[in-house]
Design an enzyme around this catalytic site. Structure first.
Site, short mmCIF file in Angstrom:
data_model
loop_
_atom_site.label_atom_id
_atom_site.label_comp_id
_atom_site.label_asym_id
_atom_site.label_seq_id
_atom_site.Cartn_x
_atom_site.Cartn_y
_atom_site.Cartn_z
N ARG A 178 0.86 -1.19 0.00
CA ARG A 178 0.00 0.00 0.00
C ARG A 178 0.90 1.24 0.00
O ARG A 178 1.21 1.79 1.04
CB ARG A 178 -0.90 0.00 1.24
CG ARG A 178 -2.01 -1.06 1.23
CD ARG A 178 -2.90 -0.92 2.45
NE ARG A 178 -4.17 -1.61 2.30
CZ ARG A 178 -4.39 -2.86 2.75
NH1 ARG A 178 -3.46 -3.53 3.37
NH2 ARG A 178 -5.59 -3.40 2.59
N ARG A 215 1.04 -1.19 -5.25
CA ARG A 215 -0.18 -0.50 -5.69
C ARG A 215 0.13 0.99 -5.72
O ARG A 215 0.67 1.53 -4.76
CB ARG A 215 -1.31 -0.78 -4.70
CG ARG A 215 -2.54 0.05 -5.01
CD ARG A 215 -3.69 -0.36 -4.14
NE ARG A 215 -3.60 0.18 -2.81
CZ ARG A 215 -4.46 -0.12 -1.84
NH1 ARG A 215 -5.42 -0.97 -2.06
NH2 ARG A 215 -4.34 0.42 -0.65
N GLU A 251 -12.17 -3.83 -7.08
CA GLU A 251 -12.79 -3.49 -5.80
C GLU A 251 -14.06 -2.66 -5.97
O GLU A 251 -14.59 -2.15 -5.00
CB GLU A 251 -11.78 -2.80 -4.87
CG GLU A 251 -10.99 -1.69 -5.50
CD GLU A 251 -9.84 -1.17 -4.61
OE1 GLU A 251 -9.80 -1.48 -3.42
OE2 GLU A 251 -9.02 -0.42 -5.15
N ASN A 292 -12.18 -5.64 0.67
CA ASN A 292 -12.62 -4.65 1.66
C ASN A 292 -13.52 -3.62 1.01
O ASN A 292 -14.63 -3.34 1.46
CB ASN A 292 -11.41 -3.93 2.30
CG ASN A 292 -10.36 -4.90 2.78
OD1 ASN A 292 -10.67 -6.03 3.10
ND2 ASN A 292 -9.12 -4.46 2.83
N ASP A 293 -13.00 -3.06 -0.08
CA ASP A 293 -13.83 -2.07 -0.78
C ASP A 293 -14.94 -2.74 -1.59
O ASP A 293 -16.04 -2.21 -1.70
CB ASP A 293 -12.96 -1.20 -1.70
CG ASP A 293 -12.32 -0.07 -0.93
OD1 ASP A 293 -13.00 0.52 -0.07
OD2 ASP A 293 -11.13 0.22 -1.16
N ARG A 306 -17.41 1.13 5.01
CA ARG A 306 -16.57 0.23 5.81
C ARG A 306 -16.04 0.92 7.06
O ARG A 306 -15.52 0.29 7.97
CB ARG A 306 -15.41 -0.33 4.96
CG ARG A 306 -14.42 0.72 4.51
CD ARG A 306 -13.49 0.20 3.43
NE ARG A 306 -12.20 -0.25 3.96
CZ ARG A 306 -11.12 -0.46 3.21
NH1 ARG A 306 -11.18 -0.29 1.89
NH2 ARG A 306 -10.00 -0.85 3.73
N CYS A 313 -6.44 -9.64 -2.35
CA CYS A 313 -5.56 -8.98 -1.37
C CYS A 313 -6.37 -8.29 -0.28
O CYS A 313 -5.79 -7.69 0.62
CB CYS A 313 -4.61 -8.01 -2.05
SG CYS A 313 -5.45 -6.64 -2.83
C1 PEP Z 1 -9.39 -3.59 -0.49
O1 PEP Z 1 -10.16 -2.66 -0.72
O2 PEP Z 1 -9.76 -4.76 -0.27
C2 PEP Z 1 -7.94 -3.35 -0.45
C3 PEP Z 1 -7.07 -4.34 -0.37
O3 PEP Z 1 -7.52 -2.07 -0.44
P1 PEP Z 1 -7.62 -1.12 0.84
O4 PEP Z 1 -8.05 -1.94 2.00
O5 PEP Z 1 -6.27 -0.51 1.01
O6 PEP Z 1 -8.65 -0.12 0.42
MG MG Z 2 -9.39 -0.76 -1.44
#
Ligand code: PEP
Ligand code: MG
Length: 577
Positions: free
Chosen positions: A333, A369, A467, A490-491, A501, A538
């Site tokens: 990241r 990234r 995402e 996550n996103d 989130r 990821c």
């Molecule tokens: C995600 O969104 O799953 C991701 C890996 O990126 P971040 O958590 O940094 O937004």
């Molecule tokens: Mg993300």
């Protein structure tokens, strides 16, 4: 003994003393004084101490991060001796008969606002500096250490910002709320004693600047389990519990943080202490057992190999990746390099960071990234406007394609570093083929520039984060443009379920196991393969061992998880038939 129930972020146990994190915003009380000249003498003495601190920090920064980064502290010294700044403080003390802390805080606020309104971007950026020096002066005047002063480490190997006194926002309030006990905490703790850090909430930029070796656990009142701070806690391998109604009087007391159950125990009795110490030892034994999986392949019993990579946020995280036998880095990241810094990290700084990761990983894959700033990841110097819907706003690739100089600097640094290892580049928050084409076009231009300058680079694999639901639905087309996909669950969960989130109230319904999310993952894997791209995950879901079998059955090629989850996931894969 008191026991509180919160929500767990990371399964690990810690026992130690409580330290209260003083928020970035220092609240300064206005006090009437009788003797202005005596107050000015007090201020002058504080200024002398603060200048001496800056000298020391400058020297340390010079050695650790070089002259370019250290220069900011020379600028801070100049500002602290600036005539207009000092006149304003003296005048307030004399005319309004107010305490020096308040005069500094008010002057700092006024000057910062004035800088922020200037047209010139360089001058605008000085707003943060003037806040910083004012906060340093207030800290000296009030005799209080702040967390950034006491827990910030040089460990992160970050830019000069790590040694600054916390924060930029001094709030001048007359009946301000009391400081939540950071002094009580520091008074009862040895200066280097690792602590259980309690805070109302923590921003990613605050978390990232802390010296990990001094933190046993995080406990916060607010925050959600999907926030970046939570992700950082996981990647720092630090037990963390959120949703605890923290209390001032706990400062300096012994506490147990049980990251398995989400329990926080204050002042444990002897029996509990013994029981939890035993649980901690069991935990360590299990970690030891897992270590036996180091050096083994991540392969199912029938021979399906899964690439098991790690998620990192900084160069210093690589140590943990190696310790846990990560087979590569599936998500660096890179925005944390920006969050650790007070100004845009230069091409050279970024190059050094990427090169170091690539070299330390010794030819293993390192997927970086590109900048994913915005939403909860904010750096003052970007001057991002406040938005109603930051998660759906101006962030990530949208900023990079709009402010291309930032993007090109990063791509140049990445390509230069590619000559030293096995780097891949991944673009975040993609919603269209157009964005991918545009990003690749810019990358090609940067490559051409490097060729003209005879600067070596390697051909890198290009990937994108999947995402957004848009990316899921056009994944077959996207796959034709890239080498790989990495699913950011996550996103993807946030946008698929329309659940912020970051919102702790919605934590209970933020469900990455929702069929809509799982079907999206299946669709992305199938479309990715059809279009010729390999596919990984990821997001945090990649580490959920209850789904490892499902992912393998769906055809996943790679899983990238926080370093501490590498061996548990390897164990789960190796158990599959
Ligand atoms: C995600 O969104 O799953 C991701 C890996 O990126 P971040 O958590 O940094 O937004
Ligand atoms: Mg993300």
């Amino acid at each position: 003994m008191e026991q509180y129930q919160g929500k767990t972020i990371f399964n690990k146990i810690a026992i130690g003393k409580v330290f209260f994190y003083q928020k970035k915003e220092t609240q300064v009380k206005r006090r009437h004084i009788e003797d202005a000249e005596a107050e000015i003498v007090r201020f002058d003495a504080a200024q002398k101490t603060a200048l001496a601190q800056l000298d020391q920090i400058y020297e340390k920064a010079l050695q650790e991060v070089g002259a370019d980064n250290a220069a900011v502290f020379a600028v801070h010294k100049m500002m602290m001796e600036d005539e207009d700044y000092l006149d304003s403080i003296y005048n307030m003390i004399r005319r309004e008969l107010i305490n020096a802390e308040y005069a500094v805080a008010a002057t700092g606020d006024n000057f910062a606002k004035m800088f922020a309104q200037m047209d010139d971007a360089y001058m605008q950026a000085r707003a943060a500096d003037v806040r910083d020096i004012s906060e340093r002066l207030v800290a000296v005047l009030s005799g209080s250490g702040t967390i950034a002063g006491t827990l910030a480490g040089s460990q992160t190997g970050s830019a000069a910002g790590t040694e600054t006194v916390a924060g930029t926002g001094i709030v001048t309030e007359i009946n301000a709320a009391p400081d939540i006990g950071s002094r009580t905490g520091t008074d009862t703790l040895a200066p280097d004693e690792p602590v259980i850090l309690m805070a109302d909430d923590l921003a990613p930029s605050e978390t990232v600047q802390m010296d990990k070796s001094r933190i046993l656990a995080f406990v916060t009142r607010r925050g959600s389990s999907n926030s970046h701070t939570a992700i950082l806690a996981r990647s720092m391998n630090i037990p963390a519990v959120i949703g605890i109604d923290i209390r001032e009087e706990w400062a300096g007391k012994t506490a147990i943080v049980d990251g398995y159950t989400g329990t926080v125990i204050i002042d444990p009795d002897a029996a509990t202490l013994e029981q939890m110490s035993a649980k901690m030892s069991d935990d360590e034994r299990r970690q030891q057992l897992l270590k036996e999986l180091r050096g083994k392949e991540t392969i199912t019993r029938s021979g399906r190999k899964i690439h098991l990579y790690a998620n990192i946020g900084s160069v210093s995280d690589v140590a943990q990746v190696l310790e846990n036998d990560g087979e590569g880095i599936g998500l660096f990241r890179s925005e944390f390099l920006y969050l650790e810094s007070d100004t845009f990290p230069t091409e050279e700084e970024q190059f050094k960071a990427y090169k170091m990761v690539a070299q330390n990983m010794a030819g293993k894959k390192v997927i970086v990234r590109t900048l994913d700033i915005g939403a909860d990841k904010q750096a003052d110097y970007f001057h991002l406007e406040k938005e109603d819907n930051p998660a759906m706003g101006y962030r990530a690739i949208r900023i990079c394609l709009d402010q291309q100089e930032i993007f090109r600097t990063q791509l140049r640094a990445l390509l230069r570093a590619s000559a030293f290892g096995n780097i891949s580049i991944m673009f975040p928050m993609i919603i269209s083929v157009q964005e991918v084409l545009e990003s690749k076009r810019i990358l090609e231009e940067v490559k051409a520039e490097l060729r003209e300058q005879d600067i070596p680079y390697k051909d890198v694999e290009i990937g994108i984060m999947i995402e957004t639901p848009a990316a899921v639905w056009i994944s077959e087309e996207l796959a034709k443009e890239v080498d790989f996909f990495s699913i950011g669950t996550n996103d993807l969960t946030q946008y698929t379920l329309a659940i912020d989130r970051q919102n702790p109230k919605l934590d209970s319904i933020y469900d990455p196991h929702h069929p809509a999310v799982l079907r999206s993952i299946r669709m992305v894997i199938e479309n990715g393969h059809r279009g010729g791209a390999w596919v990984g995950i990821c997001g945090e879901l990649g580490a959920d061992t209850s789904l490892t079998e499902t992912f393998v059955e769906m055809g996943i090629d790679e899983l990238s998880v926080s370093p501490s989850f590498i061996l548990p996931v390897r164990e789960a894969v190796r158990k599959l038939s």
